[in-house]
Motif scaffolding. Structure first.
Motif, PDB file in Angstrom:
ATOM      1  N   ASN A 204      24.736  24.644 -17.039  1.00  0.00           N
ATOM      2  CA  ASN A 204      24.884  23.702 -18.164  1.00  0.00           C
ATOM      3  C   ASN A 204      23.545  23.423 -18.839  1.00  0.00           C
ATOM      4  O   ASN A 204      23.244  22.295 -19.247  1.00  0.00           O
ATOM      5  N   GLY A 205      22.706  24.458 -18.892  1.00  0.00           N
ATOM      6  CA  GLY A 205      21.431  24.340 -19.590  1.00  0.00           C
ATOM      7  C   GLY A 205      20.319  23.683 -18.803  1.00  0.00           C
ATOM      8  O   GLY A 205      19.233  23.465 -19.337  1.00  0.00           O
ATOM      9  N   SER A 206      20.562  23.370 -17.534  1.00  0.00           N
ATOM     10  CA  SER A 206      19.541  22.698 -16.718  1.00  0.00           C
ATOM     11  C   SER A 206      19.308  23.450 -15.415  1.00  0.00           C
ATOM     12  O   SER A 206      20.227  24.100 -14.893  1.00  0.00           O
ATOM     13  N   PRO A 207      18.095  23.367 -14.851  1.00  0.00           N
ATOM     14  CA  PRO A 207      17.828  24.006 -13.554  1.00  0.00           C
ATOM     15  C   PRO A 207      18.716  23.393 -12.468  1.00  0.00           C
ATOM     16  O   PRO A 207      18.923  22.173 -12.434  1.00  0.00           O
ATOM     17  N   PHE A 208      19.223  24.251 -11.599  1.00  0.00           N
ATOM     18  CA  PHE A 208      20.143  23.795 -10.560  1.00  0.00           C
ATOM     19  C   PHE A 208      19.819  24.505  -9.258  1.00  0.00           C
ATOM     20  O   PHE A 208      19.801  25.732  -9.198  1.00  0.00           O
ATOM     21  N   ARG A 209      19.537  23.717  -8.220  1.00  0.00           N
ATOM     22  CA  ARG A 209      19.269  24.293  -6.901  1.00  0.00           C
ATOM     23  C   ARG A 209      20.603  24.694  -6.277  1.00  0.00           C
ATOM     24  O   ARG A 209      21.476  23.862  -6.051  1.00  0.00           O
ATOM     25  N   LEU A 210      20.748  25.983  -5.989  1.00  0.00           N
ATOM     26  CA  LEU A 210      22.054  26.543  -5.664  1.00  0.00           C
ATOM     27  C   LEU A 210      22.593  26.107  -4.300  1.00  0.00           C
ATOM     28  O   LEU A 210      23.776  25.778  -4.177  1.00  0.00           O
ATOM     29  N   PHE A 211      21.744  26.081  -3.289  1.00  0.00           N
ATOM     30  CA  PHE A 211      22.227  25.823  -1.927  1.00  0.00           C
ATOM     31  C   PHE A 211      21.689  24.510  -1.372  1.00  0.00           C
ATOM     32  O   PHE A 211      20.525  24.152  -1.591  1.00  0.00           O
ATOM     33  N   ASN A 212      22.559  23.810  -0.628  1.00  0.00           N
ATOM     34  CA  ASN A 212      22.133  22.580   0.032  1.00  0.00           C
ATOM     35  C   ASN A 212      21.543  22.899   1.404  1.00  0.00           C
ATOM     36  O   ASN A 212      21.485  24.069   1.824  1.00  0.00           O
ATOM     37  N   GLU A 213      21.125  21.862   2.118  1.00  0.00           N
ATOM     38  CA  GLU A 213      20.420  22.063   3.389  1.00  0.00           C
ATOM     39  C   GLU A 213      21.267  22.810   4.412  1.00  0.00           C
ATOM     40  O   GLU A 213      20.769  23.706   5.112  1.00  0.00           O
ATOM     41  N   ARG A 214      22.538  22.480   4.505  1.00  0.00           N
ATOM     42  CA  ARG A 214      23.409  23.127   5.486  1.00  0.00           C
ATOM     43  C   ARG A 214      23.576  24.620   5.172  1.00  0.00           C
ATOM     44  O   ARG A 214      23.518  25.466   6.079  1.00  0.00           O
ATOM     45  N   GLU A 215      23.734  24.931   3.910  1.00  0.00           N
ATOM     46  CA  GLU A 215      23.861  26.327   3.500  1.00  0.00           C
ATOM     47  C   GLU A 215      22.563  27.087   3.768  1.00  0.00           C
ATOM     48  O   GLU A 215      22.592  28.246   4.194  1.00  0.00           O
ATOM     49  N   ILE A 216      21.441  26.445   3.512  1.00  0.00           N
ATOM     50  CA  ILE A 216      20.142  27.078   3.744  1.00  0.00           C
ATOM     51  C   ILE A 216      19.964  27.409   5.225  1.00  0.00           C
ATOM     52  O   ILE A 216      19.483  28.506   5.575  1.00  0.00           O
ATOM     53  N   LEU A 217      20.360  26.495   6.096  1.00  0.00           N
ATOM     54  CA  LEU A 217      20.248  26.735   7.537  1.00  0.00           C
ATOM     55  C   LEU A 217      21.182  27.866   7.984  1.00  0.00           C
ATOM     56  O   LEU A 217      20.824  28.679   8.834  1.00  0.00           O
ATOM     57  N   HIS A 218      22.374  27.912   7.396  1.00  0.00           N
ATOM     58  CA  HIS A 218      23.284  28.995   7.742  1.00  0.00           C
ATOM     59  C   HIS A 218      22.740  30.337   7.265  1.00  0.00           C
ATOM     60  O   HIS A 218      22.823  31.346   7.997  1.00  0.00           O
ATOM     61  N   LEU A 219      22.185  30.366   6.076  1.00  0.00           N
ATOM     62  CA  LEU A 219      21.626  31.610   5.567  1.00  0.00           C
ATOM     63  C   LEU A 219      20.434  32.075   6.400  1.00  0.00           C
ATOM     64  O   LEU A 219      20.193  33.282   6.523  1.00  0.00           O
ATOM     65  N   LYS A 220      19.714  31.143   6.972  1.00  0.00           N
ATOM     66  CA  LYS A 220      18.644  31.521   7.901  1.00  0.00           C
ATOM     67  C   LYS A 220      19.231  32.250   9.103  1.00  0.00           C
ATOM     68  O   LYS A 220      18.677  33.262   9.566  1.00  0.00           O
ATOM     69  N   ASP A 221      20.360  31.760   9.615  1.00  0.00           N
ATOM     70  CA  ASP A 221      21.027  32.427  10.736  1.00  0.00           C
ATOM     71  C   ASP A 221      21.556  33.803  10.323  1.00  0.00           C
ATOM     72  O   ASP A 221      21.474  34.767  11.091  1.00  0.00           O
ATOM     73  N   VAL A 222      22.100  33.871   9.114  1.00  0.00           N
ATOM     74  CA  VAL A 222      22.596  35.155   8.611  1.00  0.00           C
ATOM     75  C   VAL A 222      21.451  36.149   8.496  1.00  0.00           C
ATOM     76  O   VAL A 222      21.589  37.325   8.862  1.00  0.00           O
ATOM     77  N   LYS A 223      20.312  35.668   8.004  1.00  0.00           N
ATOM     78  CA  LYS A 223      19.151  36.549   7.869  1.00  0.00           C
ATOM     79  C   LYS A 223      18.719  37.100   9.226  1.00  0.00           C
ATOM     80  O   LYS A 223      18.304  38.261   9.324  1.00  0.00           O
ATOM     81  N   SER A 224      18.842  36.301  10.275  1.00  0.00           N
ATOM     82  CA  SER A 224      18.499  36.777  11.619  1.00  0.00           C
ATOM     83  C   SER A 224      19.385  37.946  12.023  1.00  0.00           C
ATOM     84  O   SER A 224      18.912  38.925  12.619  1.00  0.00           O
ATOM     85  N   LEU A 225      20.664  37.863  11.684  1.00  0.00           N
ATOM     86  CA  LEU A 225      21.587  38.966  11.985  1.00  0.00           C
ATOM     87  C   LEU A 225      21.256  40.197  11.147  1.00  0.00           C
ATOM     88  O   LEU A 225      21.306  41.331  11.645  1.00  0.00           O
ATOM     89  N   VAL A 226      20.923  39.978   9.881  1.00  0.00           N
ATOM     90  CA  VAL A 226      20.561  41.092   9.006  1.00  0.00           C
ATOM     91  C   VAL A 226      19.301  41.777   9.529  1.00  0.00           C
ATOM     92  O   VAL A 226      19.217  43.014   9.572  1.00  0.00           O
ATOM     93  N   THR A 227      18.327  40.987   9.947  1.00  0.00           N
ATOM     94  CA  THR A 227      17.086  41.542  10.497  1.00  0.00           C
ATOM     95  C   THR A 227      17.369  42.334  11.768  1.00  0.00           C
ATOM     96  O   THR A 227      16.792  43.414  11.981  1.00  0.00           O
ATOM     97  N   LEU A 228      18.244  41.811  12.620  1.00  0.00           N
ATOM     98  CA  LEU A 228      18.640  42.541  13.825  1.00  0.00           C
ATOM     99  C   LEU A 228      19.267  43.878  13.457  1.00  0.00           C
ATOM    100  O   LEU A 228      18.969  44.913  14.067  1.00  0.00           O
ATOM    101  N   ASP A 229      20.135  43.866  12.456  1.00  0.00           N
ATOM    102  CA  ASP A 229      20.768  45.108  12.005  1.00  0.00           C
ATOM    103  C   ASP A 229      19.718  46.091  11.493  1.00  0.00           C
ATOM    104  O   ASP A 229      19.771  47.291  11.816  1.00  0.00           O
TER     105      ASP A 229
END
Length: 219
Positions: free
Chosen positions: A76-101
């Motif tokens: 809507n024409g304004s900067p928007f932070r896409l992910f909240n804290e819970r999503e950020i923590l989950h993506l950190k866990d996902v990244k660990s799996l990706v790195t393992l792969d």
């Protein structure tokens, strides 16, 4: 030589699966397919260009040294932070799996190259035919088994995967407010799983057929 042949048989399934998964996580058209297929523009209120920006940000994050993701888009024409804290923590866990792969892919690729080089150096390349055949066949058998389980109840399969893969419940997100779920709804993951399974099956079947023919020719 017998140990080396067994090693090739084990390496091949790990190499194929880890390679395809790594490719899928970096394949931008797969992300964009999901955005269009599930009308994510309507769900999130983000334009196609901003969705592509988000997808690129995710791919970049998975390949970076950053511990936490930080993606800002225009809404809507304004900067928007896409992910909240819970999503950020989950993506950190996902990244660990990706790195393992990634690590599994690199190790198996290097081991496979070393073994292949050794056998070729010994001028006995035909010794690779039978292990490659069984490696491909085992990959196909495992794929059929996992596909059968997933197809019987994908939601239960997907939930069980998360329960086994993560030591927390950050993956339990709200589709009404958490953008990670809006970007990648359940249907996307089912489609992505089919895409990954199809590639694995294609590669494994091609390898199995090719080596089977060589086994028949060589007696």
């Amino acid at each position: 030589m017998k140990i080396i042949r067994w090693a090739v048989t084990v390496i091949i399934p790990l190499l194929i699966v880890s390679g395809v998964v790594a490719f899928a996580f970096n394949f931008l058209p797969l992300y964009e397919y999901g955005f269009h297929r599930y009308d994510v523009t309507q769900t999130t209120g983000l334009s196609d260009s901003e969705l592509t920006k988000a997808a690129r940000g995710l791919v970049s994050y998975f390949n970076s040294d950053e511990e936490f993701i930080n993606i800002t888009v225009q809404k809507n024409g304004s900067p928007f932070r896409l992910f909240n804290e819970r999503e950020i923590l989950h993506l950190k866990d996902v990244k660990s799996l990706v790195t393992l792969d990634y690590n599994i892919f690199i190790v198996t690729m290097l081991c496979g190259a070393a073994v292949t080089g050794f056998i070729v150096f010994r001028k006995r390349p035909r010794l690779l035919t039978a292990p490659a055949f069984w490696g491909g066949a085992i990959t196909l058998a495992g794929l059929i088994l996992v596909t059968a389980v997933a197809a019987s109840n994908f939601d239960a399969f997907f939930t069980r995967f998360h329960q086994l893969s993560f030591a927390n419940d950050f993956w339990l997100l709200d589709p009404s407010k958490d953008y990670l779920i809006m970007l990648f709804p359940a249907g996307f993951w089912q489609d992505a799983s089919i895409f990954i399974a199809g590639l694995i099956g294609l590669i494994a079947a091609g390898l199995t057929l090719f080596t089977w023919r060589n086994l028949k020719i060589n007696g």
